[in-house]
Design an enzyme around this catalytic site. Structure first.
Site, PDB file in Angstrom:
ATOM      1  N   GLU A  57       5.227 -12.426   1.200  1.00 50.84           N
ATOM      2  CA  GLU A  57       5.530 -11.515   0.102  1.00 50.84           C
ATOM      3  C   GLU A  57       6.839 -10.776   0.400  1.00 50.84           C
ATOM      4  OE1 GLU A  57       1.766  -9.193  -0.616  1.00 50.84           O
ATOM      5  OE2 GLU A  57       1.086 -10.569   0.952  1.00 50.84           O
TER       6      GLU A  57
ATOM      7  N   HIS B 167       2.704 -12.665  -5.007  1.00 50.80           N
ATOM      8  CA  HIS B 167       1.620 -12.787  -4.037  1.00 50.80           C
ATOM      9  C   HIS B 167       1.133 -14.245  -3.976  1.00 50.80           C
ATOM     10  CE1 HIS B 167      -1.457 -11.554  -1.351  1.00 50.80           C
ATOM     11  NE2 HIS B 167      -1.482 -10.287  -1.710  1.00 50.80           N
TER      12      HIS B 167
ATOM     13  N   HIS C  29      -1.141  -2.500  -4.342  1.00 52.28           N
ATOM     14  CA  HIS C  29      -0.531  -3.382  -5.351  1.00 52.28           C
ATOM     15  C   HIS C  29      -0.442  -2.759  -6.747  1.00 52.28           C
ATOM     16  CE1 HIS C  29      -0.264  -6.336  -2.342  1.00 52.28           C
ATOM     17  NE2 HIS C  29      -1.431  -6.941  -2.496  1.00 52.28           N
TER      18      HIS C  29
ATOM     19  N   ARG D 100       0.802  -1.223   0.000  1.00 50.83           N
ATOM     20  CA  ARG D 100       0.000   0.000   0.000  1.00 50.83           C
ATOM     21  C   ARG D 100       0.834   1.273   0.000  1.00 50.83           C
ATOM     22  NH1 ARG D 100      -2.220  -4.042   3.044  1.00 50.83           N
ATOM     23  NH2 ARG D 100      -4.385  -4.572   2.471  1.00 50.83           N
TER      24      ARG D 100
END
Length: 362
Positions: free
Chosen positions: A326, A187, A116, A91
């Protein structure tokens, strides 16, 4: 070189991944190792759609969440499942940041923030693909100047390789013609018990994360700026424990994310070293996965917003049925000058390497 349909163990059909999108062709590519295991990847979003590895009894199953076809990916309620993420993973607060004295405004696609990479991040792009051999796939994409509001034209290469140690290695490289920010990751939604209908929950998975600190977030999942010691908190995974031990803890941070969705500050001896980040074990199957990365951060996400939607081969994905590690730089770094820099300049090369190593504890 694409693997023939009859040689694919995961049950996916190659023809279901062949489609023309904006004049570019999508397809399915399969990597194999000498142990008889395989990884299937599509060049739409660089998504991993199958990882076939054995359990403690030698039974193979697909341990990654994904979809049956490009059409299913296009209408997916969760568009980021097991794809490449960019131009900026995680973010950015209110979609705003400053670079070279200029303020940039990105699309706000998770109110009030950018998530993203915006409305059409790298997960929606058709990458140019070349399968080098049975073990490796090279993906290339050129992100245009101004794409999703970012500066600079960026050329990205992602290399997937799958070796005889059951290591899925993902290497990322990028260059730009103008100063920009970049933060890439995978992801991948891992379900070590094997995807099913329904896919089992992850509460009993034993997890270890090599980090003394994590980044607390506000109620919109933006880092507050604090770098907090994990000691005495639900976020302490320095010693292995089940994910379910603290996933419903009354800690404010757990409530903010409805579980775990936080960036860990990985323990490193030096910047950019490839080092151990995390390990999980699924007790019923005995399957294990270790994570190694050059990145300073690891976003640990427990699929807190899945709704039981359909996946490959009739599987369904309930809430908290996957674990994501991630590997990346920190969320909202452009707005926190003391976080590791995500600025890429002309003449420099962005590099990242992350390894997911699969095994079995009998």
């Amino acid at each position: 070189m694409n693997t023939k349909e009859t040689e694919v163990m995961c049950g996916l059909s190659r023809k279901n991944f062949q489609k023309t999108i904006n004049g570019k062709e999508t397809d399915l590519y399969v990597l194999k190792n000498n142990l008889g295991n395989e990884v299937a990847i599509t060049n739409f979003g660089g998504a991993i759609v199958a990882i076939m590895v054995p359990d403690k009894d030698g039974k193979q199953a697909n341990i990654i969440q994904g979809y049956d076809s490009i059409d299913d990916m296009l209408k997916a309620p969760v568009p980021y499942i097991s794809t490449i993420i960019g131009r900026y993973a995680s973010r950015i607060c209110k979609g705003k940041f400053q670079l070279n004295g200029k303020e940039y405004q990105l699309p706000v696609n998770e109110d009030p923030n950018t998530l993203h990479g915006g409305n059409k991040g790298f997960n929606t792009r058709v990458w140019d693909a070349m399968q080098m051999n049975e073990n490796s796939l090279v993906l290339n994409y050129i992100s245009a100047y101004g794409e999703e509001g970012f500066s600079g034209e960026v050329k990205i290469t992602v290399v997937y390789s799958f070796n005889n140690d059951n290591e899925l290695c993902i290497e990322y490289m990028a260059t730009t013609n103008k100063r920009t920010v970049i933060n890439l990751t995978s992801h991948a939604h891992f379900s070590l018990a094997g995807i099913a209908n329904p896919t089992p929950g992850i509460e009993d998975i034993i997890c270890e994360i090599n980090a003394n600190y994590y980044l607390p977030v506000d109620k919109t999942n933006i880092p507050t700026g604090e770098i907090r010691f994990v000691d005495g908190t639900p976020f302490d995974f320095r010693n292995p424990k089940t994910i379910g031990t603290d996933i419903d803890n009354k800690d404010e941070q757990i409530k903010n994310a409805n579980g775990f969705d936080h960036c860990y500050v990985l323990n490193k001896n030096e910047e950019g070293e490839l080092s151990f980040a995390a390990r999980i074990k699924e007790p019923t199957s005995g399957r294990t996965m270790e994570v190694y990365t050059t990145e300073p951060g690891l976003q640990f996400y427990t699929a807190n917003h899945s709704d039981g939607h359909k996946g490959q081969n009739g599987s369904t994905f309930p809430n908290r049925s996957a674990v994501c590690f991630e590997a990346q730089h920190f969320p909202d770094s452009p707005n926190h000058p003391y976080f590791p820099s995500v600025v890429l300049r002309q003449g420099e090369q962005y590099k990242q390497k992350t390894i997911y190593k699969f095994g079995v504890d009998k």
